[in-house]
Design a protein around this motif. Structure first.
Motif, PDB file in Angstrom:
ATOM      1  N   GLY A 143       6.807   3.449   6.088  1.00 27.65           N
ATOM      2  CA  GLY A 143       8.084   2.779   6.345  1.00 27.65           C
ATOM      3  C   GLY A 143       8.036   2.255   7.884  1.00 27.65           C
ATOM      4  N   GLY A 144       6.886   2.045   8.435  1.00 24.39           N
ATOM      5  CA  GLY A 144       6.545   1.648   9.868  1.00 24.39           C
ATOM      6  C   GLY A 144       6.399   2.768  10.894  1.00 24.39           C
ATOM      7  N   LEU A 145       6.650   4.318  10.401  1.00 20.47           N
ATOM      8  CA  LEU A 145       6.580   5.333  11.417  1.00 20.47           C
ATOM      9  C   LEU A 145       5.071   6.004  11.295  1.00 20.47           C
ATOM     10  N   TYR A 146       4.935   5.946  12.493  1.00 20.37           N
ATOM     11  CA  TYR A 146       3.257   6.731  12.613  1.00 20.37           C
ATOM     12  C   TYR A 146       3.139   7.300  13.824  1.00 20.37           C
ATOM     13  N   LEU A 147       2.388   8.334  13.876  1.00 18.37           N
ATOM     14  CA  LEU A 147       1.917   9.130  15.169  1.00 18.37           C
ATOM     15  C   LEU A 147       0.723   8.552  15.719  1.00 18.37           C
ATOM     16  N   HIS A 148       0.828   8.321  17.089  1.00 19.49           N
ATOM     17  CA  HIS A 148      -0.378   7.885  17.688  1.00 19.49           C
ATOM     18  C   HIS A 148      -1.022   8.817  18.644  1.00 19.49           C
ATOM     19  N   ILE A 149      -2.181   9.025  18.341  1.00 18.69           N
ATOM     20  CA  ILE A 149      -3.032  10.059  19.053  1.00 18.69           C
ATOM     21  C   ILE A 149      -4.070   9.400  20.212  1.00 18.69           C
ATOM     22  N   SER A 150      -3.860   9.592  21.215  1.00 19.62           N
ATOM     23  CA  SER A 150      -4.650   9.068  22.631  1.00 19.62           C
ATOM     24  C   SER A 150      -5.841   9.733  22.640  1.00 19.62           C
ATOM     25  N   LYS A 151      -6.722   9.107  23.500  1.00 20.20           N
ATOM     26  CA  LYS A 151      -8.161   9.800  23.684  1.00 20.20           C
ATOM     27  C   LYS A 151      -8.017  10.988  24.657  1.00 20.20           C
ATOM     28  N   LYS A 183       0.660  -1.084  -0.139  1.00 21.26           N
ATOM     29  CA  LYS A 183      -0.046   0.023  -0.021  1.00 21.26           C
ATOM     30  C   LYS A 183       0.934   1.281   0.137  1.00 21.26           C
ATOM     31  N   THR A 184       0.642   2.205  -0.854  1.00 21.35           N
ATOM     32  CA  THR A 184       1.527   3.428  -0.856  1.00 21.35           C
ATOM     33  C   THR A 184       0.660   4.467  -0.055  1.00 21.35           C
ATOM     34  N   VAL A 185       1.774   5.003   0.841  1.00 27.15           N
ATOM     35  CA  VAL A 185       1.235   5.947   1.925  1.00 27.15           C
ATOM     36  C   VAL A 185       1.790   7.502   1.720  1.00 27.15           C
ATOM     37  N   LYS A 186       0.824   8.393   1.911  1.00 25.30           N
ATOM     38  CA  LYS A 186       1.426   9.366   1.655  1.00 25.30           C
ATOM     39  C   LYS A 186       2.150   9.929   2.776  1.00 25.30           C
ATOM     40  N   PRO A 187       3.330  10.689   2.957  1.00 26.33           N
ATOM     41  CA  PRO A 187       4.025  11.026   3.974  1.00 26.33           C
ATOM     42  C   PRO A 187       3.217  12.207   4.801  1.00 26.33           C
ATOM     43  N   LEU A 188       3.266  12.391   5.875  1.00 29.79           N
ATOM     44  CA  LEU A 188       2.353  13.320   6.830  1.00 29.79           C
ATOM     45  C   LEU A 188       3.348  14.700   6.604  1.00 29.79           C
ATOM     46  N   THR A 189       2.426  15.731   6.735  1.00 32.59           N
ATOM     47  CA  THR A 189       3.126  16.879   6.707  1.00 32.59           C
ATOM     48  C   THR A 189       2.958  17.696   8.106  1.00 32.59           C
ATOM     49  N   ASN A 190       3.861  18.536   8.484  1.00 31.49           N
ATOM     50  CA  ASN A 190       3.638  19.285   9.906  1.00 31.49           C
ATOM     51  C   ASN A 190       2.395  19.635  10.086  1.00 31.49           C
ATOM     52  N   THR A 191       1.768  20.256   9.074  1.00 29.57           N
ATOM     53  CA  THR A 191       0.209  20.850   9.289  1.00 29.57           C
ATOM     54  C   THR A 191      -0.682  19.647   9.943  1.00 29.57           C
ATOM     55  N   GLN A 192      -0.588  18.460   9.232  1.00 24.27           N
ATOM     56  CA  GLN A 192      -1.306  17.368   9.722  1.00 24.27           C
ATOM     57  C   GLN A 192      -0.885  16.913  10.995  1.00 24.27           C
ATOM     58  N   VAL A 193       0.196  16.951  11.583  1.00 25.31           N
ATOM     59  CA  VAL A 193       0.701  16.379  12.680  1.00 25.31           C
ATOM     60  C   VAL A 193       0.322  17.564  13.789  1.00 25.31           C
ATOM     61  N   ASP A 194       0.384  18.578  13.407  1.00 24.93           N
ATOM     62  CA  ASP A 194      -0.027  19.604  14.516  1.00 24.93           C
ATOM     63  C   ASP A 194      -1.599  19.942  14.577  1.00 24.93           C
ATOM     64  N   LYS A 195      -2.158  19.578  13.653  1.00 20.97           N
ATOM     65  CA  LYS A 195      -3.652  19.824  13.797  1.00 20.97           C
ATOM     66  C   LYS A 195      -4.451  18.701  14.104  1.00 20.97           C
ATOM     67  N   ALA A 196      -3.673  17.251  14.438  1.00 26.31           N
ATOM     68  CA  ALA A 196      -4.240  16.077  14.961  1.00 26.31           C
ATOM     69  C   ALA A 196      -5.162  16.256  16.112  1.00 26.31           C
ATOM     70  N   LYS A 197      -6.377  15.934  16.412  1.00 24.93           N
ATOM     71  CA  LYS A 197      -7.220  16.230  17.662  1.00 24.93           C
ATOM     72  C   LYS A 197      -7.421  14.792  18.049  1.00 24.93           C
ATOM     73  N   PRO A 198      -7.657  14.798  19.433  1.00 24.86           N
ATOM     74  CA  PRO A 198      -8.193  13.562  20.175  1.00 24.86           C
ATOM     75  C   PRO A 198      -9.612  13.057  19.563  1.00 24.86           C
ATOM     76  N   LEU A 199     -10.056  11.933  19.534  1.00 25.93           N
ATOM     77  CA  LEU A 199     -11.200  11.261  19.091  1.00 25.93           C
ATOM     78  C   LEU A 199     -11.773  10.672  20.229  1.00 25.93           C
TER      79      LEU A 199
END
Length: 192
Positions: free
Chosen positions: A29-37, A3-19
């Protein structure tokens, strides 16, 4: 096909909100950002260990302390170690042990141990010894014992000489000699 994954941007990382549930944003490449509740954002990476072939998840650190660029650099370092057949967790553990040993092997720590063994002397001598060690620690205290050079000792002793304490400077040099000699003897006993 992978599966092709589009790399994250700084804006996406900064604006990620809890759900309502924890979720991840994948960078590839196995790297991801985990956002907790609770809204905590932590960089993680998944990889397969070289020897046991088990899948492992490692937390690299929290955002914003670890930026997207820093997380990608850590990912590159991990992939480099994996390519060489090394488990990055073992390398990190070894580095932490080395740093712990160095932090406990400073001049101040070894000198304190040396001074604690000097119980058979007069209280006034103990007081003078601690005063000399205090002067030495101002120059040598945080240095790893193995990194101390003669010029470092000379600089510490000259500071006392500059204030007119010639005899104190001589005693300081002797104290450094005792502390370093104890270290050499201890290291020789460990090696034997």
């Amino acid at each position: 096909m992978a599966k092709t994954v589009k790399p994250l941007t700084n804006t996406q990382v900064d604006k990620a909100k809890p759900l309502d549930k924890p979720y991840t944003l994948t960078d590839g490449g196995g790297l991801y950002l985990h956002i907790s509740k609770a809204g905590t954002k932590a960089w993680r990476i998944d990889y397969t260990t070289p020897i046991t072939r088990k899948r492992v998840t490692v937390t690299l650190g929290q955002y914003p302390e670890i930026t997207l660029a820093a997380a990608r650099q850590m990912q590159t370092d991990i992939k480099y170690h994996l390519a060489n057949g090394d488990d990055p967790r073992d390398i990190k553990r070894d580095e932490e042990c080395k740093q712990l040993l160095e932090s406990k092997n400073t001049f101040a720590m070894v000198a304190e141990e040396y001074m604690s063994r000097k119980t058979h002397i007069a209280p006034s001598t103990i007081k003078n010894n601690y005063r000399q060690m205090k002067r030495l620690n101002a120059y040598l205290g945080i240095m790893p014992i193995t990194d101390i050079k003669p010029m470092d000792v000379l600089e510490a002793c000259r500071s006392a000489e500059a204030q007119g304490y010639i005899e104190t400077a001589v005693k300081m040099r002797i104290k450094v000699h005792y502390v370093l000699t104890i270290t050499i003897i201890s290291n020789k006993n460990i090696a034997d």
